[in-house]
Design a protein around this motif. Structure first.
Motif, PDB file in Angstrom:
ATOM      1  N   GLN A  66       0.803  -1.219   0.000  1.00  0.00           N
ATOM      2  CA  GLN A  66       0.000   0.000   0.000  1.00  0.00           C
ATOM      3  C   GLN A  66       0.836   1.269   0.000  1.00  0.00           C
ATOM      4  OE1 GLN A  66      -2.268   0.160   3.650  1.00  0.00           O
ATOM      5  NE2 GLN A  66      -1.012  -1.443   4.532  1.00  0.00           N
ATOM      6  N   LYS A  67       2.161   1.118  -0.082  1.00  0.00           N
ATOM      7  CA  LYS A  67       2.984   2.324  -0.130  1.00  0.00           C
ATOM      8  C   LYS A  67       2.894   2.973  -1.504  1.00  0.00           C
ATOM      9  CE  LYS A  67       5.965   3.405   2.655  1.00  0.00           C
ATOM     10  NZ  LYS A  67       5.895   4.463   3.695  1.00  0.00           N
ATOM     11  N   ASP A  68       3.062   4.284  -1.494  1.00  0.00           N
ATOM     12  CA  ASP A  68       3.096   5.041  -2.739  1.00  0.00           C
ATOM     13  C   ASP A  68       4.310   4.586  -3.553  1.00  0.00           C
ATOM     14  OD1 ASP A  68       2.834   6.860  -4.688  1.00  0.00           O
ATOM     15  OD2 ASP A  68       3.212   8.634  -3.468  1.00  0.00           O
ATOM     16  N   LEU A  70       6.837   5.582  -5.752  1.00  0.00           N
ATOM     17  CA  LEU A  70       7.436   6.814  -6.268  1.00  0.00           C
ATOM     18  C   LEU A  70       8.324   6.523  -7.472  1.00  0.00           C
ATOM     19  CD1 LEU A  70       8.384   8.521  -2.915  1.00  0.00           C
ATOM     20  CD2 LEU A  70       6.504   9.081  -4.419  1.00  0.00           C
ATOM     21  N   THR A 223      18.369   2.781  -3.722  1.00  0.00           N
ATOM     22  CA  THR A 223      18.103   4.017  -2.991  1.00  0.00           C
ATOM     23  C   THR A 223      16.758   4.637  -3.328  1.00  0.00           C
ATOM     24  OG1 THR A 223      20.460   4.441  -2.905  1.00  0.00           O
ATOM     25  CG2 THR A 223      19.005   6.301  -2.512  1.00  0.00           C
ATOM     26  N   TYR A 225      14.070   3.325  -4.647  1.00  0.00           N
ATOM     27  CA  TYR A 225      12.897   2.454  -4.740  1.00  0.00           C
ATOM     28  C   TYR A 225      12.066   2.522  -3.471  1.00  0.00           C
ATOM     29  CZ  TYR A 225      14.324   0.387  -9.093  1.00  0.00           C
ATOM     30  OH  TYR A 225      14.637   0.207 -10.412  1.00  0.00           O
ATOM     31  N   SER A 226      10.742   2.523  -3.641  1.00  0.00           N
ATOM     32  CA  SER A 226       9.857   2.476  -2.487  1.00  0.00           C
ATOM     33  C   SER A 226       8.749   1.480  -2.783  1.00  0.00           C
ATOM     34  CB  SER A 226       9.262   3.863  -2.225  1.00  0.00           C
ATOM     35  OG  SER A 226       8.375   4.188  -3.263  1.00  0.00           O
TER      36      SER A 226
ATOM     37  N   PRO D   8       0.166  13.766  -2.527  1.00  0.00           N
ATOM     38  CA  PRO D   8       0.447  12.410  -2.046  1.00  0.00           C
ATOM     39  C   PRO D   8      -0.640  11.448  -2.487  1.00  0.00           C
ATOM     40  CG  PRO D   8      -0.344  13.786  -0.280  1.00  0.00           C
ATOM     41  CD  PRO D   8      -0.096  14.692  -1.433  1.00  0.00           C
ATOM     42  N   LYS D   9      -0.247  10.235  -2.797  1.00  0.00           N
ATOM     43  CA  LYS D   9      -1.241   9.217  -3.136  1.00  0.00           C
ATOM     44  C   LYS D   9      -0.799   7.882  -2.573  1.00  0.00           C
ATOM     45  CE  LYS D   9       0.447   8.056  -7.787  1.00  0.00           C
ATOM     46  NZ  LYS D   9       1.815   8.022  -7.432  1.00  0.00           N
ATOM     47  N   LEU D  10      -1.733   6.950  -2.544  1.00  0.00           N
ATOM     48  CA  LEU D  10      -1.443   5.637  -1.978  1.00  0.00           C
ATOM     49  C   LEU D  10      -1.012   4.677  -3.075  1.00  0.00           C
ATOM     50  CD1 LEU D  10      -4.470   5.347   0.381  1.00  0.00           C
ATOM     51  CD2 LEU D  10      -2.107   5.579   1.064  1.00  0.00           C
ATOM     52  N   ARG D  70      13.236   7.002   1.575  1.00  0.00           N
ATOM     53  CA  ARG D  70      12.386   6.368   0.572  1.00  0.00           C
ATOM     54  C   ARG D  70      11.716   5.105   1.098  1.00  0.00           C
ATOM     55  NH1 ARG D  70      12.908   8.318  -4.478  1.00  0.00           N
ATOM     56  NH2 ARG D  70      12.288  10.341  -3.841  1.00  0.00           N
ATOM     57  N   GLN D  71      12.435   4.360   1.935  1.00  0.00           N
ATOM     58  CA  GLN D  71      11.922   3.075   2.385  1.00  0.00           C
ATOM     59  C   GLN D  71      11.259   3.175   3.758  1.00  0.00           C
ATOM     60  OE1 GLN D  71      15.327   3.239   1.351  1.00  0.00           O
ATOM     61  NE2 GLN D  71      14.865   2.612  -0.727  1.00  0.00           N
ATOM     62  N   ALA D  72      11.243   4.365   4.351  1.00  0.00           N
ATOM     63  CA  ALA D  72      10.767   4.490   5.722  1.00  0.00           C
ATOM     64  C   ALA D  72       9.276   4.796   5.763  1.00  0.00           C
ATOM     65  CB  ALA D  72      11.551   5.576   6.441  1.00  0.00           C
ATOM     66  N   ASP D  73       8.644   4.417   6.899  1.00  0.00           N
ATOM     67  CA  ASP D  73       7.226   4.730   7.103  1.00  0.00           C
ATOM     68  C   ASP D  73       7.040   5.731   8.231  1.00  0.00           C
ATOM     69  OD1 ASP D  73       6.489   2.420   5.404  1.00  0.00           O
ATOM     70  OD2 ASP D  73       7.380   1.338   7.069  1.00  0.00           O
ATOM     71  N   ALA D  97       7.601   7.919   1.214  1.00  0.00           N
ATOM     72  CA  ALA D  97       6.432   7.531   0.435  1.00  0.00           C
ATOM     73  C   ALA D  97       5.222   7.443   1.361  1.00  0.00           C
ATOM     74  CB  ALA D  97       6.680   6.187  -0.237  1.00  0.00           C
ATOM     75  N   GLU D  98       4.060   7.874   0.861  1.00  0.00           N
ATOM     76  CA  GLU D  98       2.823   7.730   1.629  1.00  0.00           C
ATOM     77  C   GLU D  98       2.459   6.259   1.737  1.00  0.00           C
ATOM     78  OE1 GLU D  98       1.023   9.752   3.250  1.00  0.00           O
ATOM     79  OE2 GLU D  98       1.602  11.741   2.552  1.00  0.00           O
ATOM     80  N   PRO D  99       1.758   5.791   2.782  1.00  0.00           N
ATOM     81  CA  PRO D  99       1.399   6.498   4.003  1.00  0.00           C
ATOM     82  C   PRO D  99       2.580   6.604   4.949  1.00  0.00           C
ATOM     83  CG  PRO D  99       0.515   4.276   3.986  1.00  0.00           C
ATOM     84  CD  PRO D  99       1.193   4.455   2.694  1.00  0.00           C
ATOM     85  N   LYS D 100       2.760   7.797   5.534  1.00  0.00           N
ATOM     86  CA  LYS D 100       3.915   8.037   6.401  1.00  0.00           C
ATOM     87  C   LYS D 100       3.461   8.726   7.684  1.00  0.00           C
ATOM     88  CE  LYS D 100       4.801  12.032   3.473  1.00  0.00           C
ATOM     89  NZ  LYS D 100       5.702  12.587   2.462  1.00  0.00           N
TER      90      LYS D 100
END
Lengths: 322, 97, 172, 193
Positions: A66-68, A70, A223, A225-226, D8-10, D70-73, D97-100
């Motif tokens: 469910q992460k955006d 990017l 780096t 990638y999400s 922002p989007k999911l 980038r990889q963190a919530d 990245a959302e959701p954060k």
């Protein structure tokens, strides 16, 4: 094999391989959490799923979807999107030809040892593409480092596999494991060491994690990638551990040889792979990262000569026993 | 059962495309890509003739293995030259510097 | 057309498309990536033609090592994301190149197609065991020469990469 | 240089998931909070103590492996945010990245703390980024951080996510009632006294 297989059998085998491919890396990932925690006098995940946090990686997966997703503005979009699957799929192909017992194997290729090497060699491209397409200097550095490292460690790996293939007189993993005898543990010990080190470098785990090096270049090729694509890279990393441990078990530890190897052969193969996977996690917790020059020096001045000497020893042994 | 001519056409077209790549590119590494395609065209021809001759022979597989090895050696030296040239001037093969 | 023919033509078309894009694309790194597509499909062609080991070595050495080296060289030298016109040749130049290439194709086809014949033949599958026996029996001397060549190229590459003399005053 | 950031989007799954799936998704977000420690001062030491053996917030699924934003919530701002650091905080928040989620850890990042009348300290990180949970203390003990994380997890469990909701949250909870980019929160030089 081949024409004799019905459509249903093909489907069943594919589903089984896919299921193993999705489940085993999660198990290794969870093992890493717990092993690392207990080595550091912690508990590790405890709450996700209730009992000792068994569902931690499932929660991670549920979060990643469910992460955006990017996409950097400057990135090469097509290549950026394609890279994670290119890093992952070769491991799936490789896992399909690894036998758990003489009868339990996804697809029994006649030259499966070469198939595995070729697949992992192609998997390298995923990281390279990710590193270049991200349009990020840290990613590019990571991509360059991984290219240099993988070319250096490919050669000793191939030589180590050549050694066991020579000893068994076949290129098939099933054949190698069938021919295996307990005294090979000593005879093929240098090759096993070379394969362990080379495999560790191939999947870029510490101490060979120069390409990722999160304290120097953020996270190398990954780096930018999400979300789901990052999760695919993570899955590829743990699938790499699974693949390398199973290969060690099949080629050097005698796979299904053991008491009651008839019905329980597959269990023996997996049981022998678990300590190897543990070893990979142990390395991560106890060793610092090698520097680039140490990394190349180790490959060219230690592993390659060692693998060549092993090849000589194997050849002498094969000729003498014939 | 298999026909020989599709493989021959494939090999010929690969060689043609590779030749075009060698002639039409100026970046040294891209010229190298053209050379690789020509070598692969030759490989396809070898493998195809090995697979379609009436007398079984392994030469159709051995020679491509040799060619792949030679290609690896060639690429190593060529890229060393390219990197050196890049350090000295640039990567353009037609550039006079 | 037999089933093998269909597989061969499929892989062959994929390889040709990859090769064509590899020599025509303006994105420098994309050229190397299209080369991967071409080489990978050629591995499929070899598999269809019954040369399993050649197909696997193609993947292992060509895609796994040679293309990685090429990509490495492209990344170390200047290769921007997006089309690059720095090294583009003139349309006339490309036209002449295309004509020469087409002539080459026509010449080769004229020579090779009559030899290939148009009938269907039995596919000879090369067994790995026979291949190994011949490689180290009949072909042992060329094989040894080849290892000498590899050693020489390794030393040569090292010598070239180490030499600083050509670069002149600036120390790289 | 101002950058036009997209709204922002999911990710694709959570946008169109039916209700029972959303419960699972909420559970996933709740127990997988990859944390990114924005350590600015002494509170960061308490954060580190919270990750070490005695307190071990990894038990709760707060995993400190995220190598970059980038990889963190979850971003935990622990320490004194200065006006000079503000743009960097904002930029790194934008990179997530959302959701954060954000936890403001310690008095300094809550409100400026002991530096409430300093010329250079931002009076609360919520002037720059939306904050979900405030943890008081100077510095707070690691137990307070654990409590703050549990509060955040309760909040996540009761959440209904949608891209429109995220945009609304950005507008509502962020001081100044608008989305600012890093350059916009950069303050000019303070004149000499």
């Amino acid at each position: 094999m081949g024409a004799a297989m019905s459509v249903w059998e093909v489907v069943l085998r594919s589903v089984a391989v896919l299921a193993a491919f999705l489940v085993l890396p999660l198990l290794v990932g969870f093992m890493e959490h717990k092993v690392m925690a207990h080595m550091q006098a912690r508990l590790g995940p405890m709450y996700a799923g209730g009992f000792h946090g068994w569902a931690q990686l499932i929660a991670d997966a549920a979060k990643f979807v469910q992460k955006d997703d990017l996409l950097p503005t400057a990135a090469d979009k097509g290549v950026f999107r394609l890279a994670p699957s290119l890093a992952l799929i070769p491991y799936l192909v490789a896992l399909a030809v690894v036998p758990l017992s003489p009868s339990i194997v996804g697809a029994d290729a006649p030259a499966s040892a070469v198939v595995v090497l070729a697949a992992t060699a192609v998997g390298v491209l995923g990281g390279l593409m990710a590193g270049w397409a991200s349009a990020n200097k840290y990613s590019l550095l990571g991509g360059l480092r991984s290219a240099a490292q993988l070319i250096a460690y490919e050669l000793p790996m191939v030589l180590a596999v050549a050694s066991v293939a020579l000893a068994a007189g076949t290129l098939s993993l099933t054949g190698i494991a069938t021919e295996w005898r307990p005294w090979w543990l000593l005879w093929q010990l240098p090759a096993a060491f070379v394969f362990l080190a080379g495999g560790c470098a191939e999947i870029q785990r510490p101490p060979f994690d120069m390409p990722l090096a999160d304290s120097e270049i953020v996270f190398g090729p990954y780096t930018e990638y999400s979300g789901l694509r990052f999760a695919l890279f993570l899955l590829a990393e743990y699938a790499g551990i699974v693949l390398m441990s199973l290969l060690m078990s099949v080629m050097f530890l005698g796979a299904w040889h053991g008491p009651w190897s008839g019905p329980l052969g597959w269990l023996w193969t997996i049981l022998k792979a678990v300590p190897i996977a543990f070893l990979f996690l142990w390395f991560r917790n106890s060793w610092p990262r090698l520097r680039e020059d140490q990394l190349q020096r180790f490959a060219w001045l230690v592993l390659v000569p060692l693998a060549l000497v092993q090849l000589l020893i194997t050849a002498v042994g094969v000729v003498m026993m014939r | 059962m298999i026909h020989a001519w599709p493989a021959v056409v494939l090999a010929t077209c690969l060689i043609g495309i590779g030749a075009y790549g060698v002639l039409a590119r100026r970046n040294a590494v891209l010229v190298l890509i053209g050379v690789e395609l020509i070598l692969n065209g030759a490989n396809v021809l070898f493998v195809a003739s090995g697979a379609t001759v009436s007398v079984p022979s392994t030469a159709g597989s051995v020679l491509p293995l040799f060619i792949i090895t030679i290609a690896a050696a060639e690429v190593v030296v060529a890229l060393a030259v390219v990197l050196l040239a890049f350090r000295a001037s640039g990567i353009d093969v037609t550039e006079k510097s | 057309m037999t089933a093998l023919d269909v597989a061969l033509v499929g892989f062959g078309l994929l390889a040709l498309a990859g090769a064509l894009l590899a020599v025509t694309t303006r994105h420098i790194v994309h050229a190397a990536l299209w080369l991967v597509v071409a080489l990978g499909s050629l591995a499929g062609v070899y598999l269809v033609l019954g040369a399993e080991i050649v197909a696997l070595v193609q993947l292992l050495v060509y895609v796994g090592a040679i293309v990685v080296l090429v990509l490495f060289a492209l990344m170390v030298t200047r290769s921007p994301i997006g089309p690059s016109r720095d090294h583009a040749t003139s349309p006339a130049h490309r036209g002449v190149a295309a004509v020469i290439a087409a002539g080459l194709v026509a010449l080769l086809l004229a020579v090779l197609l009559p030899i290939a014949g148009s009938g269907a033949v039995t596919r000879q599958v090369t067994s790995n065991r026979a291949l190994g026996a011949d490689l180290f029996g009949t072909w042992a001397w060329p094989f040894e020469l080849l290892s000498l060549l590899l050693l020489a190229s390794l030393v040569a590459a090292l010598a070239i990469a180490r030499s600083r003399a050509v670069t002149g005053k600036e120390d790289a | 240089m101002s950058v036009d950031l997209p709204m922002p989007k999911l990710g694709p799954v959570s946008e169109h998931a039916p209700k029972p799936i959303k419960v699972v998704l909420n559970w996933g977000r709740r127990y997988s909070l990859w944390v990114f420690n924005f350590g600015l001062a002494c509170c960061a030491i308490e954060f580190i103590a919270g990750s070490a053996s005695n307190h071990d917030f990894i038990r709760l699924g707060v995993i400190p492996f995220a190598p970059g934003p980038r990889q963190a919530d979850l971003m935990i701002v622990s320490g004194t945010v200065t006006d000079k650091m503000g743009p960097a905080v904002r930029r790194l928040y934008d990179q997530m990245a959302e959701p954060k989620y954000v936890i403001s850890f310690g008095s300094c990042s809550n409100s400026g703390g002991p530096y409430w009348d300093s010329y250079s300290v931002t009076k609360g990180v919520d002037q720059i980024i939306p904050v979900d949970v405030y943890v008081p203390g100077c510095p707070p003990r690691p137990e307070s951080l654990l409590q703050g994380i549990i509060r955040l997890q309760e909040k996540i469990a009761g959440e209904t996510l949608s891209s429109a909701g995220l945009a609304e949250k950005q507008r509502r909870t962020y001081a100044g009632h608008r989305r600012a980019t890093a350059p916009e929160v950069t303050r000019g030089l303070v004149s000499r006294p």
